[in-house]
Scaffold this motif. Sequence first.
Motif, PDB file in Angstrom:
ATOM      1  N   LEU A  66       0.806  -1.221   0.000  1.00  0.00           N
ATOM      2  CA  LEU A  66       0.000   0.000   0.000  1.00  0.00           C
ATOM      3  C   LEU A  66       0.839   1.272   0.000  1.00  0.00           C
ATOM      4  O   LEU A  66       0.301   2.375  -0.141  1.00  0.00           O
ATOM      5  CB  LEU A  66      -0.938   0.002   1.216  1.00  0.00           C
ATOM      6  CG  LEU A  66      -1.974  -1.134   1.248  1.00  0.00           C
ATOM      7  CD1 LEU A  66      -2.817  -1.044   2.506  1.00  0.00           C
ATOM      8  CD2 LEU A  66      -2.840  -1.105  -0.004  1.00  0.00           C
ATOM      9  N   LYS A  71      -0.414   1.645  -5.156  1.00  0.00           N
ATOM     10  CA  LYS A  71      -0.930   0.922  -3.983  1.00  0.00           C
ATOM     11  C   LYS A  71      -1.458  -0.463  -4.332  1.00  0.00           C
ATOM     12  O   LYS A  71      -2.412  -0.961  -3.739  1.00  0.00           O
ATOM     13  CB  LYS A  71      -2.026   1.752  -3.279  1.00  0.00           C
ATOM     14  CG  LYS A  71      -1.555   3.123  -2.830  1.00  0.00           C
ATOM     15  CD  LYS A  71      -2.609   3.849  -2.028  1.00  0.00           C
ATOM     16  CE  LYS A  71      -2.164   5.259  -1.685  1.00  0.00           C
ATOM     17  NZ  LYS A  71      -0.860   5.329  -1.007  1.00  0.00           N
ATOM     18  N   ASP A  96      -4.229  -5.550  -3.562  1.00  0.00           N
ATOM     19  CA  ASP A  96      -4.347  -4.123  -3.261  1.00  0.00           C
ATOM     20  C   ASP A  96      -4.952  -3.874  -1.884  1.00  0.00           C
ATOM     21  O   ASP A  96      -5.333  -2.747  -1.569  1.00  0.00           O
ATOM     22  CB  ASP A  96      -5.181  -3.419  -4.333  1.00  0.00           C
ATOM     23  CG  ASP A  96      -6.574  -4.027  -4.489  1.00  0.00           C
ATOM     24  OD1 ASP A  96      -6.907  -4.978  -3.731  1.00  0.00           O
ATOM     25  OD2 ASP A  96      -7.325  -3.571  -5.362  1.00  0.00           O
TER      26      ASP A  96
END
Length: 240
Positions: A66, A71, A96
Amino acid sequence: MKRRTALVGSLAALAAPIPARAQAAVDLQLVLAVDVSRSIDEVEAELQRRGYIEALTNQRVIDAILSGEHKRIALCYTEWAGTHYQVVVIDWTVIDSAVAARRFAEKLSEAPRTSQSWTAVGAALAFAAQRFETSGFESKRRVIDVSGDGRTNDGPPAELVRDRLVPQGIVINGLPVMMNRTNFGRPPDTGLDKYYEENVIGGPGSFMIAAASFDDFGRAVRSKLIREISGVTTLRATPA
């Protein structure tokens, strides 16, 4: 007698450029290439699989994912032994979030395990590199994370394949497992980490983290994932 099985056309294909196409952006495309050769017994295979499952759901690993620009990373999990056995266990998956990581880990925990003959590190690298060609993603970094407990005794030399992949912008990191017992009557390979450093890893910022044994595998793979996901490249090799 050691075998050298030819991979027809595969090395030539590695030199071909990947065609440009619209792809989803991620911070990293990472292929986990995991040794399932018969030198790894059932207990060690369980420790190895559990090491990946626990590492992928570790909060520090999630934080590393992240922390990137997008991210998210794309992850592919493969297993290998001799040239005859190179398989995708879990194909490209976007990670993610902690939820996505947990789903990937759960899928991995449910996947059947096998044990196959021979150790073809070079073929494993070639197979892993081909996964990038159809990943459907684009990223600044493409990394192969190869782990194993032995040297190549089948297929093309690992260093030959590595030297074809690195100019394509692929980085190869290694996780050698330092066996502390005999292997089919042969003494422990106390120089496996040196072999990985000289013949397997390559590319800008490439590194290896050795596991002292399969009991130490979880610690090693967790540290390795954090480092390669975050893109830390200050050291080339880390001892067990």
